[in-house]
Design a protein around this motif. Structure first.
Motif, PDB file in Angstrom:
ATOM      1  N   GLU A  32      11.717   8.420  -0.205  1.00 36.78           N
ATOM      2  CA  GLU A  32       9.997   8.611   0.410  1.00 36.78           C
ATOM      3  C   GLU A  32       9.266   8.454  -0.836  1.00 36.78           C
ATOM      4  OE1 GLU A  32       8.989  12.116   2.489  1.00 36.78           O
ATOM      5  OE2 GLU A  32       9.766  12.822   1.566  1.00 36.78           O
ATOM      6  N   GLY A  35       7.476   4.932  -1.774  1.00 32.38           N
ATOM      7  CA  GLY A  35       6.651   4.958  -0.343  1.00 32.38           C
ATOM      8  C   GLY A  35       5.132   5.346  -0.260  1.00 32.38           C
ATOM      9  N   ILE A  36       5.548   6.407  -0.726  1.00 37.36           N
ATOM     10  CA  ILE A  36       3.809   7.486  -1.152  1.00 37.36           C
ATOM     11  C   ILE A  36       3.303   6.552  -2.045  1.00 37.36           C
ATOM     12  CG2 ILE A  36       3.011   9.939  -1.687  1.00 37.36           C
ATOM     13  CD1 ILE A  36       5.321  10.731  -0.400  1.00 37.36           C
ATOM     14  N   PHE A  40       2.255   3.579   2.562  1.00 33.32           N
ATOM     15  CA  PHE A  40       3.215   3.645   3.531  1.00 33.32           C
ATOM     16  C   PHE A  40       1.811   1.833   4.361  1.00 33.32           C
ATOM     17  CE2 PHE A  40       5.063   7.705   3.590  1.00 33.32           C
ATOM     18  CZ  PHE A  40       6.301   7.709   3.223  1.00 33.32           C
ATOM     19  N   ASN A  41       1.558   1.977   4.512  1.00 27.14           N
ATOM     20  CA  ASN A  41      -0.268   1.180   4.914  1.00 27.14           C
ATOM     21  C   ASN A  41       0.347  -0.192   4.306  1.00 27.14           C
ATOM     22  OD1 ASN A  41      -0.625   2.738   7.333  1.00 27.14           O
ATOM     23  ND2 ASN A  41      -2.520   3.696   6.068  1.00 27.14           N
ATOM     24  N   ILE A  43       3.132  -1.158   3.783  1.00 24.21           N
ATOM     25  CA  ILE A  43       4.479  -2.336   3.565  1.00 24.21           C
ATOM     26  C   ILE A  43       4.032  -2.953   4.782  1.00 24.21           C
ATOM     27  CG2 ILE A  43       6.538  -1.616   3.907  1.00 24.21           C
ATOM     28  CD1 ILE A  43       6.457   1.145   2.695  1.00 24.21           C
TER      29      ILE A  43
END
Length: 71
Positions: A32, A35-36, A40-41, A43
């Motif tokens: 997580e 990802g942060i 996330f946008n 990916i």
């Protein structure tokens, strides 16, 4: 985020985090954070290799209907 990589063996990465990060309890917490950090946008969206269709389990469907009637 305070994470540091100790080892990188191809598919596995050993990560060390500071004791002040009490929110890290499981490897998914590290993913997580990645990802942060990456965003996330950013990916890429891909469709999975297999298609599946979800449905109710018979016991759950019956208990939902029963719960609604009893309420």
């Amino acid at each position: 985020m305070g994470l540091s990589i100790l080892e990188n063996n191809g598919d596995k990465i050993k990560v060390e985090f500071p004791p002040t990060r009490s929110d890290i309890l499981h490897p998914c917490d590290i993913v997580e954070d990645i990802g942060i950090g990456f965003g996330f946008n950013n990916i890429a969206r891909v469709f999975p290799d297999t298609n599946t269709v979800g449905s109710y389990q018979p016991n759950n469907k019956f208990s939902d209907l029963l719960r609604q009637e009893l309420a």
